[in-house]
Structure formats: structure tokens, C-alpha cells
Scaffold this motif. Structure first.
Motif, PDB file in Angstrom:
ATOM      1  N   ILE A   1      41.951  31.126  39.650  1.00 19.25           N
ATOM      2  CA  ILE A   1      40.642  31.751  39.880  1.00 19.25           C
ATOM      3  C   ILE A   1      40.660  32.539  41.185  1.00 19.25           C
ATOM      4  O   ILE A   1      40.198  33.689  41.243  1.00 19.25           O
ATOM      5  CB  ILE A   1      39.539  30.676  39.902  1.00 19.25           C
ATOM      6  N   VAL A   2      41.205  31.935  42.237  1.00 21.89           N
ATOM      7  CA  VAL A   2      41.293  32.617  43.534  1.00 21.89           C
ATOM      8  C   VAL A   2      42.145  33.875  43.421  1.00 21.89           C
ATOM      9  O   VAL A   2      41.807  34.933  43.967  1.00 21.89           O
ATOM     10  CB  VAL A   2      41.855  31.664  44.611  1.00 21.89           C
ATOM     11  N   GLY A   3      43.261  33.783  42.689  1.00 17.62           N
ATOM     12  CA  GLY A   3      44.136  34.942  42.514  1.00 17.62           C
ATOM     13  C   GLY A   3      43.442  36.082  41.788  1.00 17.62           C
ATOM     14  O   GLY A   3      43.574  37.255  42.169  1.00 17.62           O
ATOM     15  N   ILE A   4      42.699  35.748  40.735  1.00 11.25           N
ATOM     16  CA  ILE A   4      41.968  36.772  39.973  1.00 11.25           C
ATOM     17  C   ILE A   4      40.914  37.437  40.857  1.00 11.25           C
ATOM     18  O   ILE A   4      40.815  38.673  40.919  1.00 11.25           O
ATOM     19  CB  ILE A   4      41.311  36.147  38.724  1.00 11.25           C
ATOM     20  N   LEU A   5      40.120  36.625  41.552  1.00 13.23           N
ATOM     21  CA  LEU A   5      39.044  37.174  42.388  1.00 13.23           C
ATOM     22  C   LEU A   5      39.600  37.975  43.554  1.00 13.23           C
ATOM     23  O   LEU A   5      39.075  39.037  43.897  1.00 13.23           O
ATOM     24  CB  LEU A   5      38.154  36.037  42.897  1.00 13.23           C
ATOM     25  N   SER A   6      40.677  37.474  44.165  1.00 14.08           N
ATOM     26  CA  SER A   6      41.277  38.166  45.300  1.00 14.08           C
ATOM     27  C   SER A   6      41.782  39.545  44.891  1.00 14.08           C
ATOM     28  O   SER A   6      41.573  40.539  45.599  1.00 14.08           O
ATOM     29  CB  SER A   6      42.430  37.327  45.866  1.00 14.08           C
ATOM     30  N   THR A   7      42.438  39.610  43.742  1.00 13.02           N
ATOM     31  CA  THR A   7      42.958  40.892  43.256  1.00 13.02           C
ATOM     32  C   THR A   7      41.830  41.831  42.870  1.00 13.02           C
ATOM     33  O   THR A   7      41.941  43.057  43.030  1.00 13.02           O
ATOM     34  CB  THR A   7      43.878  40.657  42.042  1.00 13.02           C
ATOM     35  N   GLY A   8      40.722  41.287  42.372  1.00 17.51           N
ATOM     36  CA  GLY A   8      39.620  42.119  41.908  1.00 17.51           C
ATOM     37  C   GLY A   8      38.587  42.491  42.949  1.00 17.51           C
ATOM     38  O   GLY A   8      37.708  43.322  42.679  1.00 17.51           O
ATOM     39  N   ILE A   9      38.675  41.903  44.143  1.00 19.28           N
ATOM     40  CA  ILE A   9      37.659  42.158  45.172  1.00 19.28           C
ATOM     41  C   ILE A   9      37.497  43.642  45.519  1.00 19.28           C
ATOM     42  O   ILE A   9      36.365  44.119  45.670  1.00 19.28           O
ATOM     43  CB  ILE A   9      37.939  41.311  46.438  1.00 19.28           C
ATOM     44  N   PRO A  10      38.595  44.436  45.657  1.00 18.06           N
ATOM     45  CA  PRO A  10      38.386  45.864  45.941  1.00 18.06           C
ATOM     46  C   PRO A  10      37.519  46.565  44.901  1.00 18.06           C
ATOM     47  O   PRO A  10      36.701  47.420  45.246  1.00 18.06           O
ATOM     48  CB  PRO A  10      39.816  46.427  45.958  1.00 18.06           C
ATOM     49  N   SER A  11      37.683  46.207  43.620  1.00 20.18           N
ATOM     50  CA  SER A  11      36.835  46.796  42.574  1.00 20.18           C
ATOM     51  C   SER A  11      35.385  46.385  42.759  1.00 20.18           C
ATOM     52  O   SER A  11      34.465  47.196  42.575  1.00 20.18           O
ATOM     53  CB  SER A  11      37.325  46.359  41.185  1.00 20.18           C
ATOM     54  N   LEU A  12      35.164  45.114  43.120  1.00 21.68           N
ATOM     55  CA  LEU A  12      33.802  44.637  43.374  1.00 21.68           C
ATOM     56  C   LEU A  12      33.181  45.381  44.544  1.00 21.68           C
ATOM     57  O   LEU A  12      32.053  45.872  44.451  1.00 21.68           O
ATOM     58  CB  LEU A  12      33.826  43.132  43.669  1.00 21.68           C
ATOM     59  N   VAL A  13      33.924  45.474  45.638  1.00 20.05           N
ATOM     60  CA  VAL A  13      33.379  46.096  46.847  1.00 20.05           C
ATOM     61  C   VAL A  13      33.067  47.571  46.599  1.00 20.05           C
ATOM     62  O   VAL A  13      32.039  48.087  47.050  1.00 20.05           O
ATOM     63  CB  VAL A  13      34.359  45.929  48.029  1.00 20.05           C
ATOM     64  N   THR A  14      33.950  48.260  45.854  1.00 16.03           N
ATOM     65  CA  THR A  14      33.716  49.670  45.546  1.00 16.03           C
ATOM     66  C   THR A  14      32.389  49.863  44.832  1.00 16.03           C
ATOM     67  O   THR A  14      31.621  50.787  45.140  1.00 16.03           O
ATOM     68  CB  THR A  14      34.861  50.235  44.679  1.00 16.03           C
ATOM     69  N   GLU A  15      32.079  48.975  43.882  1.00  9.57           N
ATOM     70  CA  GLU A  15      30.836  49.097  43.124  1.00  9.57           C
ATOM     71  C   GLU A  15      29.637  48.557  43.902  1.00  9.57           C
ATOM     72  O   GLU A  15      28.588  49.199  43.980  1.00  9.57           O
ATOM     73  CB  GLU A  15      30.965  48.340  41.792  1.00  9.57           C
ATOM     74  N   VAL A  16      29.803  47.358  44.479  1.00 13.81           N
ATOM     75  CA  VAL A  16      28.679  46.713  45.170  1.00 13.81           C
ATOM     76  C   VAL A  16      28.270  47.511  46.402  1.00 13.81           C
ATOM     77  O   VAL A  16      27.084  47.594  46.730  1.00 13.81           O
ATOM     78  CB  VAL A  16      29.040  45.260  45.548  1.00 13.81           C
TER      79      VAL A  16
END
Length: 433
Positions: A226-241
Motif C-alpha cells: 500500500i505504501v509503495g502504491i501511494l508513494s509512487t502515485g503521490i506526484p499524480s495526486l499532487v498535480t491534480e489536488v
């Protein structure tokens, strides 16, 4: 090899750019039809509620892109069981996030809107839009997850078709609900909420025809995955959020400077920005499956070629986009200015010309963040995303608005993106060494 790389790049990026433009039109269609059918108050209400959509969409991309990147790497290394476990973890994460958004929609919609506007007509419309969009969060999240996995499963055409199908249905339903049905702001948000459901119906052909190579696999949920998935996806989240957070901050500043008319003008700029940033996001979503695959195969030469193609494409598109905006700013503004408000026309036209100077810098930052994510360098990618999304632009907006009023607000975006581009170049040089 070079021809193959170029063909794959244009195949994936062109399809994803078209799909992301379609996806971004969810909100742009709302903006147009609300401006025509409800007027300036409706546009203000929409602009106050839209940032929450960025949180929902960003969460879906974080989970989907983070999981799909891991999935693609494991798949290229023939670790099919591990890839399926990633998909299972992604679905669990999406369910948890969906529950949180739905609960916020049920219990906190009015509280959130009351932070920005007093009780009244605009408050009621904003609350309606926000509550309905949050109740549709499970559909938005699952749609984003499936789009990412289908794209990484070798079906970018279907992913594009689903995004465009959902967007076009939103446009058609917007017109029907707002004008013939006279459903007002509820009609606009209801059409938007139905769009991801239609998108998933289109995606279902990938599973019904048994083309999919990913499945739900019974396994124990592991915190590390779960941490690995979220860590890798955080840039996509930050770009949108970050677009949502920036909209909230800009709304607050502009309300103080010019009132509701200024917020409506910013709505024109911000919603066009969603479409333009979607073009850059489309490029990154196109290169991600290719880079993740090549990273799994340790093919660094192809990774660098794809990065070069992405940056050249971004620069050409940025030049074309800004030229069109600069030359046609008055025409673009007039499309959304159904009441022919002279003040709105002046503020928005000037804003378009200043705000979108940022195009090449924003495109560079988004592409570099995805490049670093795809080759499992999530922390510098997160730093780039957080710097451009929060740390630099928010203080810059407050500072420049004090110095130059509305022009300062518009200029805070390009100046912030330029600063991050400079820092990103330094990071890239260090990583390459």
C-alpha cells in the motif's frame, strides 16, 4: 529501434492526450452550460465547488497510476502473481477512499461551502454541486483505476475511447438536463457524475472479451505494498489536488480584490487551465507504461529517447497553445460571458494572457515528475510536485496580489512554475550523474 520507440510514443501519447482532453471536458462542459443556463451566480457556485473534484480525481490517479506503474514493472519481469496482487491492493485502496468522500458528501458539504460564501442562492447551488459530486466519488475513483490498468495492459485505444465516451455523454447530458429539463445546477453535476459510469461500461469490453491480463487475486493486504502504491502515485495526486488547492486560495484572494465577478473571471481561466494541464497529463500517461516497461527490462536507452520525444512534443504544443490563447483571449472569454459583463470580460482576457505564460514550464515539471516516478525515483518526483503545487505558488499568490493586485494573481502561476523548472533541471542533472 528508434522508429519503434517513436511509433510507440506517438501511439500512446496521442491516444492519452485525446482521452485526457475529453476527461477534462467534464468540468469545462459544466462551465459553459452553467454560464449559458444559470448565469454569473451559477458560474461562481461552480467555481467554489470544483476544487473538490480535483481531490477526487487526484486520489483516483494516485491509486491508479501508482498501482499501474508497479503492475507494469512486475508484468515486464514476468511476475504475474505479484502484478495481480498489486491490482487487488489498488481496489481495496479505492474502496477506502470512496467511503471517505461519500461520508464527507453526506455530512460536511454545507460546512465546507460555508467557509467561502454566506448563506444564500450561491451557497445553495454550491452545496448541491459539491454534495452530488462527492456521492459519485466511487464511480470517479474506480473509473480512474480501470483506465490506468487497461492502458498498462496494452489497450490504450480502449482507454481513450472510454475517456472520450464519458466526456461526450457528459456534454450531451449537460445540455439535456440544464435546458430542456430545467434541472439547474443539479442537472450539471448529475451529468458529470454519470460520465464515469458510462466510461466504465465502455471499458467493460476489455473484460467481457477476456483481453485483460490482470485479475483480483486472493491475498493478504500488506502495508508495504500500500505504501509503495501511494508513494509512487503521490506526484499524480499532487498535480491534480494542487489545482484544487490553488483554486481555493485564488478564489479567496480574488473575492477580496474584485468580488464575485473576479471569481467568475477566474473560473474561465481555471477551467481552461484544467484542459491545458490535461494535455500535459496525457503525455505523461502515455509515456508511463513505456518507461515502466523499459525500466523493468533495464533498457535505459529507450527511456531517454521517450523522455526526449515527450519534452519536444510538450514544447511544440505549448507554443501553439499560448499563441492561440494570446490572439483569441477576448473570444475565449466571450464564450463563457453570456451576460456580456464588461468587467468580467476585461479581467478574464487579461488573466488568460498572463496566466498561460506558464505553459512550457508547467509541462516540463509534469513530465519530469512522471519520468522520475516511472523509474522508481518517487521522492524527487514528489518534491517537484509539492513545490509547484503548494510550497511556492501559494505564498507567491499572496505576495504578488499585494504588489500588483489581479495582475499579481495571474503572474504567480508562471513565476512559480519557472522557479520549479529551474530546481527540476538541477535535480535531473544530479540524478543522471
Amino acid at each position: 529501434m528508434v522508429k519503434k520507440s517513436l511509433f510507440e510514443f506517438f501511439r500512446y501519447t496521442s491516444l492519452n492526450v485525446l482521452g485526457m482532453i475529453g476527461l477534462s471536458c467534464y468540468i469545462l462542459a459544466d462551465t459553459f452550460f452553467v454560464s449559458q443556463g444559470i448565469g454569473t451566480d451559477g458560474l461562481t457556485a461552480l467555481n467554489l465547488a470544483i476544487p473538490i473534484y480535483s481531490f477526487i480525481h487526484g486520489s483516483g490517479l494516485m491509486i491508479g497510476m501508482g498501482g499501474a506503474t508497479k503492475y507494469s514493472i512486475l508484468k515486464s519481469q514476468e511476475h504475474h502473481q505479484g502484478a495481480n496482487k498489486i491490482f487487488t491492493h489498488v481496489l481495496c485502496l479505492a474502496g477506502c477512499f470512496a467511503l471517505i468522500f461519500v461520508l464527507i458528501g453526506i455530512f460536511l458539504s454545507g460546512t465546507i461551502i460555508s467557509l467561502f460564501v454566506d448563506q444564500g442562492h450561491v451557497f445553495d447551488m454550491s452545496k448541491t454541486y459539491l454534495q452530488v459530486i462527492l456521492l459519485f466519488a466511487p464511480a470517479f475513483l474506480l473509473n480512474n483505476v480501470l483506465l490506468c490498468f487497461v492502458r498498462n495492459d496494452g489497450a490504450p485505444q480502449l482507454s481513450m475511447a472510454a475517456m472520450l465516451g464519458g466526456s461526450f455523454s457528459n456534454i450531451i447530458l449537460d445540455y439535456i438536463f440544464i435546458f430542456p429539463c430545467q434541472m439547474g445546477i443539479f442537472g450539471a453535476v448529475f451529468a458529470t457524475g454519470l460520465a464515469p459510469i458510462i466510461s466504465m461500461i465502455i471499458l467493460s469490453s476489455h473484460f467481457l472479451c477476456k483481453h485483460n491480463q490482470f485479475y483480483i487475486q486472493k491475498c493478504q493486504i500488506q502495508l508495504g505494498r500500500i505504501v509503495g502504491i501511494l508513494s509512487t502515485g503521490i506526484p499524480s495526486l499532487v498535480t491534480e489536488v494542487s489545482s484544487g488547492v490553488v483554486m481555493i486560495v485564488f478564489n479567496a484572494i480574488i473575492l477580496r480584490l474584485t468580488g464575485n465577478v473576479g471569481v467568475s473571471a477566474y473560473g474561465v481561466v481555471a477551467n481552461l487551465s484544467l484542459v491545458i494541464m490535461a494535455i500535459y497529463t496525457g503525455i505523461t500517461q502515455g509515456i508511463q507504461p513505456l518507461m515502466s516497461r523499459d525500466y523493468g527490462l533495464n533498457d535505459w536507452g529507450n527511456i531517454q529517447r521517450i523522455l526526449k520525444y515527450a519534452l519536444i512534443t510538450m514544447l511544440v504544443l505549448s507554443a501553439v497553445i499560448y499563441a492561440c490563447i494570446f490572439l483569441e483571449a477576448d473570444v475565449i472569454t466571450q464564450i463563457f460571458n453570456s451576460e456580456n459583463n464588461a468587467e468580467l470580460q476585461t479581467i478574464a482576457s487579461q488573466g488568460l494572457k498572463l496566466y498561460f505564460i506558464a505553459c512550457p514550464f508547467a509541462g516540463f515539471n509534469i513530465i519530469v515528475a512522471m519520468y522520475l516516478t516511472s523509474i522508481e525515483h518517487p521522492y524527487p518526483a514528489q518534491m517537484i510536485s509539492i513545490l509547484r503545487g503548494f510550497i511556492i505558488i501559494i505564498p507567491m499568490a499572496f505576495l504578488l496580489s499585494q504588489i500588483a493586485q489581479m495582475n499579481g494573481v495571474w503572474c504567480s502561476f508562471p513565476i512559480s512554475e519557472l522557479i520549479v523548472t529551474t530546481l527540476g533541471c538541477v535535480m535531473m542533472m544530479k540524478i543522471r550523474k
